[in-house]
Each structure stands twice: as structure tokens, then as C-alpha cells.
Design an enzyme around this catalytic site. Structure first.
Site, PDB file in Angstrom:
ATOM      1  N   GLU B  59      -3.747 -70.668 -50.222  1.00 17.07           N
ATOM      2  CA  GLU B  59      -3.825 -71.274 -51.610  1.00 17.07           C
ATOM      3  C   GLU B  59      -4.783 -72.468 -51.698  1.00 17.07           C
ATOM      4  O   GLU B  59      -5.431 -72.302 -52.737  1.00 17.07           O
ATOM      5  CB  GLU B  59      -2.386 -71.770 -52.132  1.00 17.07           C
ATOM      6  CG  GLU B  59      -1.428 -70.515 -52.451  1.00 17.07           C
ATOM      7  CD  GLU B  59      -0.731 -69.922 -51.224  1.00 17.07           C
ATOM      8  OE1 GLU B  59      -0.794 -70.422 -50.175  1.00 17.07           O
ATOM      9  OE2 GLU B  59      -0.281 -68.919 -51.605  1.00 17.07           O
ATOM     10  N   HIS B 128      10.775 -70.537 -56.790  1.00 18.39           N
ATOM     11  CA  HIS B 128       9.916 -69.358 -57.534  1.00 18.39           C
ATOM     12  C   HIS B 128      10.334 -69.535 -58.836  1.00 18.39           C
ATOM     13  O   HIS B 128      10.261 -68.396 -59.550  1.00 18.39           O
ATOM     14  CB  HIS B 128      10.378 -68.162 -56.723  1.00 18.39           C
ATOM     15  CG  HIS B 128       9.853 -67.849 -55.310  1.00 18.39           C
ATOM     16  ND1 HIS B 128      10.292 -68.507 -54.354  1.00 18.39           N
ATOM     17  CD2 HIS B 128       8.962 -67.218 -54.833  1.00 18.39           C
ATOM     18  CE1 HIS B 128       9.903 -68.341 -53.042  1.00 18.39           C
ATOM     19  NE2 HIS B 128       8.641 -67.011 -53.661  1.00 18.39           N
TER      20      HIS B 128
END
Ligand SMILES: Cc1ncc(C[n+]2csc(CCOP(=O)(O)OP(=O)(O)O)c2C)c(N)n1
Ligand SMILES: [Mg+2]
Lengths: 340, 328
Positions: B59, B128
Site C-alpha cells: 500500500e 474492514h
């Protein structure tokens, strides 16, 4: 002329010739003079923020950046003055930036740690250790997308190899075969820490090698070998050879910042390192090449005079007008319309 | 006009911008197979692997590379997969993307878009499910969008890609299947899209300010309140920086009551910013305290009954609105 061992060293072969050596001598002296001026200016209270001098590391800057085209891209670190000068930036403008003045590279909005000159492909020093590695990778993605023949050089310190972006960025450059030269400029220290004490395994080169990058390890105080190696490596990268990793060994002769007396290390260690500093070594090689001391002394004087003039001029530059604080933030939601 | 899902609208926006501008490209994990939610389906086939770029699970490098590529004159669209994973790239977004133009004195711009699928979605649990829009709104240099409808996902994503600023584009995962009408315009949406709220329902009794998926809870609540004779005006903010103060202030001054509803944790949430602004600017028009509804300051659970404990529900909005109407 029948001395086989002497000839190649004097004319190409192993050496790079007196002209190129003289070029590096000039650039390195300029960087040294710039750093000394910056330190002096800070002692005089004229540099409002921290500076990280690169005294002793000038060969890395000149040897590597001296092999780049103007439109090649450079990403640097908090210790980036030398790299920036060697890439072709105007030290007079840089000095204004350090002093926080209008007419500096960023009109005084970035200072030393964010020195940048996009007009010569220098896309910024970085205040975050290791952050430039992933940015460099992406700059190379853009070059690839645009089909250009430019290359990216990313210089970072030995401390950066212990940050995550080191792994992510090198792996990235490898899998996409990007035109990036990564340079670990190893000056033995990260701030007050001996980096080796904080680095597991055999070090930066082995890590890069494990990710599939070709690795070249060099004496970072020998401008000649840096120049020679970079010329070849840059050509390979430019012709599609993929990324390369250089681990260059140098030494930080000054403190971490200009305000750091570096009392955490032995005076003897520093003295020994002063005897191997790159500028005197380059001068010795020039003498060997037949350049006389008078010429070298003249170059030194010229550099010092030029730097003294730049310093005077920088001091005369005005501070940036206050409105600059609100400029260059963003177009959408521009703080000049609404900042609260 | 055509009907499209929120997910398809995002894909259409990217596809249309990529067709219009060869400098636009996207990068992220699994994009070559359409992305984890299918938002990129077919795009790799259409534009090739160099422009719909599959990346490693890196990322920081995805975001950092986008910064470098943006400074070099391309327009990268970053896919972060789940907004929670953007936290692995927060230096690259906050210290690099948002600051480069400023600290380099305008020598460069960073025209990138970060697509961050956000919010609660089917027992995705604590890592999440988050809604972190307030963090981004807090950062000078960033633009923050949070579309609630397919049309807005289309228009705001296209405008975001065309913008020269770094834009955090928050797509709510729960909205992927929501259908709506939109026009795939030839003249692309531009800067006028930002900072322009939409009045999703008109009403004169109280103003409810919301964005993203909470819009639908507010509309349900308004329906129920209308049956009781309470007319709620629903304002879908669409973008959080810049945010449409004029519309919010006009509405709250007119109704005299302001309720802010968001999915994010209430403490330090963007609702606080709106509440503060409303009381600073139109205090004398208010008939009672500004109220806000957000999640309690607890992580999001896995088990549905626990997950529901932190979800702002329609009932809660109705109850709060009633209280506000009957105060004094
Ligand atoms: C991510 C991050 N952590 C810590 C710092 C503080 N810091 C600035 S320079 C430095 C040492 C860096 O060492 P090295 O990478 O070897 O570069 P050098 O200073 O030796 O040139 C540290 C720890 C920082 N700037 N960024
Ligand atoms: Mg170091």
C-alpha cells in the site's frame, strides 16, 4: 609511453581524465562551500530551521548526478543540498530558500529539508526517511507510461533500509523492470545511531540482491570510480536494463544537523575519516594527472568568492509576503476562499 | 439517461476518463481481474495492463508511486481496496501527496485520486468497516468526496480525476448494488461538482445533514416523520472538503433545527465541524440545540447484533428528530 600500467590510468581506461576530474573538483568544492556557508548562516541566526550538511559526502553527489541528463529525475533526502547542486540547481536560489526568503526555490515555504528544483528534474528532498523510494518508483512508472528515455535516481541514507518503503519500492521497481537507480549513501550514521547496530543481516546490498536487483558496492569518497560506474549503470538502465542498486560508503564528517556537535563519536574516528575525504583525494588525483596546484588554488578562490557573493545577495532578499502562506495549497477548497 | 449501479457508475467514470485522457491510469491489488468488488471488471482488457496496473500488496508503494507518477504529469487513480488499508499508506497520502505542492512552493501538483471503499458491510468487523472521512477533511491539501448515489459516484469520480489536487474518493461498500439514473456526459463534470450539496428531500421543519450511505437511513426516517406531520429537509453533502456551507446554513436558518447524521464515530467526527459552524453562523435562528448522530466510540463488531449496536439506524434518527421538534 611503453609503460603499460601507467598509460590506461592516465587516459581513460581506469581513470576518467583530468577534464572530468576537474569538473567534479569544481562541483564538490561548490557543495562544500555551500554547506559551510549554510552552517555559518545558521550560527549567525539567519537560517530559521534545521539543516543537515553533507560535508564529506560530496563525491556521491557529484559522481552520480554528474552522469544524469537535465531531464532525468532525482529524489533526495533531508541531506540533499549536495545532490541538488550536482543535479544543476542554482546554489544562490537554494541559499535564499534556506534563509526563508522570497526568490528561494519554493519562496521559503520548504526550506532545507524540502529543497526541490523541478526545472532541473530535482523532485524534492524529503523530510521523511525512506519516503522518496516509493515516489521514485512511481516517477519511473510515469516515464514508462509516457514512453520516455529518462531515468530516475533515488538517493537515501543507510538508515532508510530499515523502513518498509525500502522493501516495497525496490520490489516494485524489480517486478516492473523500472528505470531506477537506487543509491544507498552509507555514511555510517543515522542521526546519533551507528546504523550497523540497528541493521540485521549482511546489510543494504544483500537486501537489494535478495529482491533481484543487481548490486554495485563502491567507495563513496572516490569520485572517479563513482563517475565511471554510474556512467555505465545509467546507460544500462536507460536502454531498458531495469533497476540497479548502488551501495556507496562515505562518512558524515559534520554532525547530523548543523547544531549537532556529534559528541557521541570518537574524535580519532573523525580525524581518520578526514584523511580520506573526497575533495583532497580528487585534488591529489588531479596533481597526478598533471594539473598544477596553482590551477586548483584558483578554482578554490573562485568558488569561495562566488559563494560569498551568493550569501550577500541571499541576505538582501526580502522575506516572502504573508499571502504566500495561503498559496499553493489546493485549487478545490482553496484556503484563499475558505480556510476555516 | 441510463440506469446503473453505484459500482458500475464508478467503473464507467474511470473508463470514460481513461478514454478521454491517455495520462489517466489506475493501480492497485487485483485490478487485472476486475478488483475485489468488480469495480474494474473489463477495464484491463480495454486499456491494457500498463494502465490498469496490478500491484503487489504494497500500500505504501501504491500510494507513493502514485505521488511520484502524479508529479511527473500523469493522473493515477489509486485503489486502496478497503479504506482501512489506506492507513498503511498514510505517510504517502498525508505527508507527501497533500504537501508536495505547498512545500515545493507550487513547483508541482499531485493530481491523484484515491478510491477508498469505506464503511460497514456485512460483518466485516473492526479492520474492514471504518469511516475515516474526518481524518482526511482535517488535512490541508486534500479534497474529500463521499458520494451516496450512482450519479454522484460517476460525476464526482470523473471530476476528481480531472482535478489537479489529490482527492480522497470514499465509496461506501454497502452502496455497490444501489441503482440510479445518470447521464454519461460528453462534457465531463468539473470543479463545480465539489462543495455543492444536494437537497435530497425538501422540508421546512428540520434540516438533516448527511452523506454517503446514511442518506438512505435519513430518507427512510423522513418518510416516517412525514406521516407524523414532520417535514424533514435532507441535505446530502456529497463532498466534505470543500463542504457546502451556504446550503447547510440557508436550510438550518430556515428550519431552525439542525441534525447531522453520519456513520463514523461521533467523537471527533465531521458532524462536530458542521455543528460548530452552524451555531457560529446562524445561532439566532436556531430553535434548539444542534444535534448529531454518529457511532459510539467503540470498534465495529463481527456478530450482527453487536455490529448493529454501533450502526446509526432509522429509528434513532426518527426519535432524535421528534425530540428536536418537541423541545421547549
Ligand atoms: C520516518 C522518519 N523517522 C525518523 C526521522 C528522523 N530522522 C531524520 S534524519 C534521521 C537519520 C537518517 O539516517 P540516514 O537514513 O542514514 O540518513 P543520514 O542522516 O545519515 O543522511 C532520522 C532518524 C525521519 N525524518 N523520518
Ligand atoms: Mg546515514
Amino acid at each position: 609511453m611503453n609503460d603499460d600500467t601507467e598509460t590506461p590510468r592516465r587516459h581513460g581506461g581506469n581513470g576518467i581524465g583530468p577534464e572530468r576530474l576537474l569538473h567534479h573538483y569544481r562541483v564538490m568544492l561548490l557543495i562544500r562551500a555551500f554547506e559551510e556557508t549554510a552552517i555559518r548562516a545558521q550560527k549567525n541566526g539567519q537560517v530559521p530551521g534545521p539543516i543537515h550538511p553533507s560535508i564529506g559526502q560530496e563525491a556521491v553527489a557529484s559522481g552520480i548526478c554528474g552522469n544524469l541528463r537535465r531531464d532525468d529525475v532525482l529524489l533526495s533526502t533531508h541531506r540533499g543540498h549536495g545532490h541538488t547542486i550536482a543535479k544543476g540547481a542554482d546554489p544562490a536560489v537554494m541559499l535564499r530558500e534556506l534563509l526563508g526568503r522570497e526568490g528561494g526555490n519554493s519562496n521559503g515555504k520548504g526550506g532545507s529539508m524540502h529543497i526541490a528544483d523541478f526545472s532541473v528534474g530535482m523532485l524534492g528532498a524529503n523530510g521523511v526517511v525512506g519516503a522518496n523510494i516509493v515516489i521514485a518508483a512511481g516517477a519511473a512508472n510515469a516515464i514508462r507510461l509516457k514512453g520516455d528515455e529518462r531515468i530516475v535516481v533515488c538517493i537515501f541514507g543507510d538508515g532508510a533500509v530499515n523502513r518498509g518503503p525500502f522493501l516495497e519500492g525496490l520490489n516494485w521497481a524489480r517486478i516492473y523492470d523500472l528505470p531506477v537507480l537506487f543509491v544507498c549513501e552509507d555514511n555510517s550514521y543515522s542521526s546519533t545511531t551507528v546504523t550497523a547496530n540497528m541493521t540485521g543481516g549482511p546489510g543494504p546490498g544483500a537486501r537489494a540482491g535478495a529482491l533481484g536487483l543487481p548490486v554495485t558496492e563502491l567507495d563513496g569518497n572516490d569520485v572517479e570510480s563513482l563517475d565511471r560506474a554510474t556512467r555505465d549503470i545509467a546507460a544500462t538502465i536507460r536502454s531498458g536494463g531495469g533497476p540497479h542498486f548502488m551501495h556507496v560508503h562515505t562518512y558524515r564528517l559534520a554532525g547530523h544537523t548543523a547544531a549537532d556537535p556529534a559528541t557521541y563519536r570518537d574524535r580519532a574516528e573523525v580525524e581518520a575519516r578526514w584523511r580520506r575525504e573526497p575533495i583532497a583525494r580528487c585534488a591529489a588525483r588531479l596533481i597526478e594527472e598533471g594539473v598544477n596546484e596553482t590551477t586548483l588554488a584558483a578554482i578554490r578562490r573562485e568558488t569561495e568568492t562566488a559563494m560569498a557573493e551568493m550569501y550577500e545577495k541571499a541576505l538582501a532578499a526580502p522575506p516572502p509576503p504573508q499571502r504566500r502562506a495561503f498559496e499553493d495549497v489546493q485549487d478545490i477548497g482553496d484556503p484563499r476562499q475558505e480556510a476555516f | 439517461m441510463e440506469t446503473m449501479s453505484y459500482l458500475e457508475a464508478g467503473r464507467a467514470a474511470l473508463s470514460d476518463e481513461m478514454s478521454a485522457d491517455p495520462d489517466v491510469w489506475a493501480l492497485g491489488e487485483d485490478l487485472g481481474r476486475g478488483g475485489v468488488f468488480g469495480q474494474y471488471r473489463g477495464l484491463a482488457e480495454e486499456f491494457g495492463p500498463e494502465r490498469i496496473m496490478d500491484t503487489p500488496i504494497s500500500e505504501a508503494c501504491i500510494m507513493g508511486a502514485a505521488v511520484g507518477a502524479a508529479m511527473m504529469g500523469t493522473r493515477p487513480v489509486v485503489e486502496m481496496r478497503f479504506s482501512d488499508f489506506a492507513l498503511c499508506a498514510i505517510d504517502e497520502l498525508v505527508n507527501q501527496a497533500a504537501k508536495a505542492r505547498y512545500m515545493f512552493g507550487g513547483q508541482t501538483r499531485v493530481p491523484l485520486v484515491v478510491r477508498e471503499p469505506m464503511g460497514m458491510w456485512r460483518s466485516s468487523a473492526a479492520q474492514h468497516s471504518q469511516s475515516l472521512e474526518a481524518w482526511y477533511a482535517h488535512i490541508p491539501g486534500l479534497v474529500v468526496t463521499a458520494p451516496a448515489t450512482p450519479e454522484d459516484n460517476y460525476r464526482l469520480l470523473r471530476a476528481a480525476i480531472r482535478a489537479d489536487d489529490p482527492v480522497v474518493h470514499l465509496e461506501h461498500k454497502d452502496l455497490w448494488p444501489v441503482e440510479g439514473a445518470l447521464e454519461r456526459t460528453v462534457t465531463p463534470p468539473g470543479a463545480e461538482e465539489f462543495g455543492r450539496a444536494r437537497i435530497a428531500r425538501q422540508g421546512g421543519d428540520l434540516s438533516i445533514i448527511t452523506w454517503s450511505a446514511m442518506l438512505y437511513r435519513c430518507l427512510e426516517a423522513a418518510e416516517a416523520l412525514a406521516a407524523e406531520g414532520i417535514q424533514a429537509e435532507i441535505i446530502d453533502l456529497r463532498t466534505l472538503w470543500p463542504w457546502d456551507k451556504a446550503t447547510v446554513l440557508e436550510s438550518t436558518a430556515r428550519t431552525g433545527r439542525c441534525l447531522i447524521v453520519h456513520e463514523a464515530v461521533a467523537v471527533g467526527g465531521f458532524g462536530g465541524e458542521i455543528a460548530a459552524t452552524v451555531q457560529e453562523k446562524v445561532f439566532s435562528s436556531l430553535k434548539g440545540p444542534v444535534r448529531r448522530l454518529g457511532a459510539p466510540r467503540v470498534p465495529i463488531s463481527y456478530a450482527p447484533p453487536l455490529e448493529d449496536m454501533v450502526r446509526v439506524g432509522t429509528e434513532q434518527i426518527i426519535t432524535t428528530a421528534r425530540e428536536m421538534m418537541h423541545a421547549k
